[in-house]
Design an enzyme around this catalytic site. Structure first.
Site, mmCIF file in Angstrom:
data_model
loop_
_atom_site.group_PDB
_atom_site.id
_atom_site.type_symbol
_atom_site.label_atom_id
_atom_site.label_comp_id
_atom_site.label_asym_id
_atom_site.label_seq_id
_atom_site.Cartn_x
_atom_site.Cartn_y
_atom_site.Cartn_z
ATOM 1 N N LYS A 1 -4.271 -6.169 -6.194
ATOM 2 C CA LYS A 1 -4.097 -6.853 -7.461
ATOM 3 C C LYS A 1 -3.550 -8.259 -7.238
ATOM 4 C CE LYS A 1 0.052 -6.456 -9.337
ATOM 5 N NZ LYS A 1 1.170 -6.827 -8.488
ATOM 6 N N ASP B 1 -3.952 0.183 -7.336
ATOM 7 C CA ASP B 1 -2.722 0.051 -8.129
ATOM 8 C C ASP B 1 -1.740 0.984 -7.432
ATOM 9 O OD1 ASP B 1 -0.596 0.506 -9.824
ATOM 10 O OD2 ASP B 1 -1.791 0.307 -11.628
ATOM 11 N N HIS B 2 -0.788 0.424 -6.710
ATOM 12 C CA HIS B 2 0.010 1.301 -5.831
ATOM 13 C C HIS B 2 0.836 2.316 -6.614
ATOM 14 C CE1 HIS B 2 3.453 -1.395 -6.537
ATOM 15 N NE2 HIS B 2 4.219 -0.475 -6.013
ATOM 16 N N LYS C 1 1.985 6.729 -6.003
ATOM 17 C CA LYS C 1 3.356 7.279 -5.942
ATOM 18 C C LYS C 1 3.311 8.769 -6.252
ATOM 19 C CE LYS C 1 5.837 3.077 -7.265
ATOM 20 N NZ LYS C 1 6.850 2.781 -6.267
ATOM 21 N N GLU D 1 13.588 -3.560 -12.379
ATOM 22 C CA GLU D 1 13.807 -4.001 -10.996
ATOM 23 C C GLU D 1 15.074 -4.834 -10.916
ATOM 24 O OE1 GLU D 1 10.186 -4.869 -8.575
ATOM 25 O OE2 GLU D 1 9.601 -5.792 -10.457
ATOM 26 N N ASP E 1 1.744 -9.099 -13.923
ATOM 27 C CA ASP E 1 2.205 -8.491 -12.668
ATOM 28 C C ASP E 1 2.441 -6.981 -12.809
ATOM 29 O OD1 ASP E 1 3.120 -8.778 -9.940
ATOM 30 O OD2 ASP E 1 5.169 -8.478 -10.678
ATOM 31 N N HIS F 1 0.447 -1.309 -13.652
ATOM 32 C CA HIS F 1 1.350 -0.159 -13.518
ATOM 33 C C HIS F 1 1.748 0.479 -14.868
ATOM 34 C CE1 HIS F 1 1.361 -1.956 -9.660
ATOM 35 N NE2 HIS F 1 2.428 -2.715 -9.787
ATOM 36 N N LYS G 1 12.535 -8.237 -14.160
ATOM 37 C CA LYS G 1 13.182 -8.524 -12.873
ATOM 38 C C LYS G 1 14.639 -8.870 -13.126
ATOM 39 C CE LYS G 1 9.300 -9.463 -10.065
ATOM 40 N NZ LYS G 1 9.073 -8.277 -9.248
ATOM 41 N N LYS H 1 17.427 -0.689 -10.285
ATOM 42 C CA LYS H 1 16.020 -0.406 -10.022
ATOM 43 C C LYS H 1 15.763 1.010 -10.483
ATOM 44 C CE LYS H 1 12.438 -0.152 -6.458
ATOM 45 N NZ LYS H 1 11.397 -0.905 -7.132
HETATM 46 C C1 BG6 Z 1 4.173 -5.009 -7.530
HETATM 47 C C2 BG6 Z 1 4.602 -6.283 -8.194
HETATM 48 O O1 BG6 Z 1 2.893 -4.630 -7.938
HETATM 49 O O2 BG6 Z 1 5.097 -3.982 -7.853
HETATM 50 C C3 BG6 Z 1 6.009 -6.666 -7.805
HETATM 51 O O3 BG6 Z 1 3.716 -7.333 -7.819
HETATM 52 C C4 BG6 Z 1 6.950 -5.513 -8.049
HETATM 53 O O4 BG6 Z 1 6.449 -7.817 -8.514
HETATM 54 C C5 BG6 Z 1 6.417 -4.230 -7.424
HETATM 55 O O5 BG6 Z 1 8.212 -5.848 -7.473
HETATM 56 C C6 BG6 Z 1 7.257 -3.043 -7.811
HETATM 57 O O6 BG6 Z 1 6.833 -1.937 -7.075
HETATM 58 P P1 BG6 Z 1 7.822 -0.733 -6.730
HETATM 59 O O7 BG6 Z 1 6.973 0.210 -5.949
HETATM 60 O O8 BG6 Z 1 8.953 -1.330 -5.935
HETATM 61 O O9 BG6 Z 1 8.287 -0.190 -8.048
#
Ligand code: BG6
Length: 488
Positions: A148, A177-178, A182, A216, A235, A240, A330, A335
């Site tokens: 992305k 989309d990571h 998860k 975050e 972002d 997500h 942010k 977190k």
């Molecule tokens: C990413 C964003 O896709 O996800 C970042 O570009 C963000 O800005 C991150 O910090 C958050 O991922 P995670 O896995 O730490 O929740």
């Protein structure tokens, strides 16, 4: 001769490859999941040698992975790492890559191309792969994983889709989309569809509202150049947060197959009520943390939002009238990512309690990180009173059941799925475009000169007070369901 597998990573010297991709690939190898004959080819601009790549890979693993390195496995793994110095915009670099691959593969091979580069290079890379015949499936499958952000609005996403489809079929494209990789996000579907207790109450008759938080503590982390241009909605929400909403709201898919799941997610996005440009201020709040404008690399007087809270409604039988509140930002207090499903209060109070006495609503919280698990809050009688109640929490934590290190990195699963050809945790083009369609009016309103104001919030807080007011107007509060934070 057996067919080998080549994993070609564009942008191997970048942050993502160092932090996530290489540590994930090596862990898969250590765990015996990356079987057979394979090679990893890193492609980037720096004048590195194979040895430089091995050194960078090793230090990335040492710095960012939380597992122990098996030295024998590392020795064998590092023998399979190759480096190719080139330019993503230069066809000759791709011709050289093709020659290099033919030499290393020494026969037929499957190829997974991974675009871990800034988005400006996506089309150049794919076009050059096409021009040099590297995605033709003559000796085995060819797949392309694309990081992305996939576009910056509907128009650019459409045009990116058009351009890459001139070279690739949709089933060769793996938009990543990571969050979908998860463990706890995958568990949303398991919780909903591998149990019978939730589904009967999973609708507007019992659910009052849903709150999705991805908070975050980090700020820009040397990514100002990227982040200041995109902001929190592009972002985090386009991918997500809207994926999380889809998983909570979707109908049960007919099967676990990629397209059955993706069809249901698309149906949810189609049913989300669009927020008109002139009503954005009623449904969404944007914030920026104090001090953001003084960060290195951001534009002077930048109006980029580092926080957003948005209320959506889903116009279908299951969800009519149920607000879905999404927030992310942010430099917040903690977190944590969680989804709180708040149920309706009991319709009738039959107990001998004062008139003003109110039961606390039941909540089911899916705790995505860092306190991975599920919490169910319900009322119980306080002993030795006539009928006083108190909320108690039934808690499930992954660490208690599966051990501290049970949860793998999201990228491990996604890389493996890409290699196995399972696209269910990747996003389809129609889903991507629909997500932009929902967010475009919000972004346009925010980017217009007389758009709703940008609220400034203290770093280390939970965001701007305007986000509290958004819920307050509906008589709700942002809730916490996970960790040691009694929400009452
Ligand atoms: C990413 C964003 O896709 O996800 C970042 O570009 C963000 O800005 C991150 O910090 C958050 O991922 P995670 O896995 O730490 O929740």
């Amino acid at each position: 001769m057996s067919t080998s597998t080549s994993i070609i990573i564009f942008g191997i010297s970048g942050d993502l490859a160092q932090r996530k991709l290489i540590p994930a690939l090596f862990n898969l190898y250590q765990k015996g999941r990356l079987n057979g004959d394979f090679q990893i080819i890193g492609f980037a601009g720096r004048a590195w040698s194979d040895e430089d790549l091995c050194n960078a890979a090793r230090s990335g693993i040492e710095k960012y992975a939380d597992y122990k390195i098996d030295e024998t496995a590392w020795h064998k793994f590092s023998d399979r790492l190759f480096y190719h110095a080139g330019n993503f915009q230069d066809e000759a670099s791709f011709q050289r890559l093709a020659l290099m691959l033919a030499q290393i593969e020494n026969g037929s091979a499957y190829r997974l191309f991974y675009l871990a580069t800034p988005p400006d290079f996506f089309t150049h890379i794919i076009t050059n792969l096409g021009k040099t015949g590297q995605v033709e499936e003559n000796g085995g499958w060819r797949r392309v994983v694309i990081e992305k952000p996939f576009g910056t609005d509907l128009e650019s996403a459409r045009s990116l889709n058009r351009e890459i489809r001139q070279v690739l079929r949709e089933d060769q494209i793996y938009r990543i989309d990571h969050y979908l990789g998860k463990e706890t996000v995958q568990n949303i579907m398991i919780a909903r569809f591998a149990n019978t207790i939730f589904e009967p109450v999973w609708n507007r008759n019992y659910i009052d509202n849903v709150q999705i938080t991805v908070a975050e503590t980090v700020g820009l982390e040397q990514r100002a150049g990227y982040y200041d241009k995109v902001g929190v909605v592009r972002d985090m929400f386009q991918n997500h947060l809207l994926q999380l909403l889809s998983l909570i709201a979707m109908e049960p898919p007919a099967s676990h197959k990629a397209d059955d799941q993706r069809d249901e997610k698309v149906k949810v996005l189609k049913a989300i009520r669009k927020i008109p440009f002139d009503q954005v201020g009623l449904h969404a709040v944007r914030g920026q943390y104090q001090g953001y404008q003084a960060e290195e690399g951001v534009a002077p007087n930048t109006q980029t939002a580092t926080y957003a809270a948005i209320r959506f409604y889903i116009d279908n039988w299951r969800w009519q009238g149920v607000p879905f509140y999404l927030r992310s930002g942010k430099r917040l207090k903690e977190k944590m990512s969680e989804i709180v499903v708040q149920f309706k209060r009991p319709p009738h109070r039959m107990f001998p309690l004062p008139d003003e006495y109110e039961f606390t609503s039941n909540t089911l919280t899916l705790c995505l990180q860092p306190d991975e698990g599920i919490h169910l809050k319900f009322e119980t009688k306080v002993p030795d009173t006539s009928a006083d109640t108190r909320s108690v929490d039934l808690e499930y934590h992954y660490r208690d059941v599966f051990g501290e290190k049970a949860i793998p990195e999201a990228y491990e699963r996604l890389l493996l799925d890409g290699l196995h050809g399972d696209a269910s945790l990747f996003t389809r083009s129609d889903r991507n475009e629909l997500a932009w369609e929902l967010l475009d009016p919000i972004l346009s309103a925010w980017e217009s000169p007389d758009g709703p104001p940008l609220a400034i919030y203290e770093p280390g807080s939970w965001g701007p007070t305007e986000a509290e007011a958004l819920l307050d107007r509906d008589s709700y509060k942002w809730m916490r369901g996970c960790g040691n934070h009694p929400s009452k």
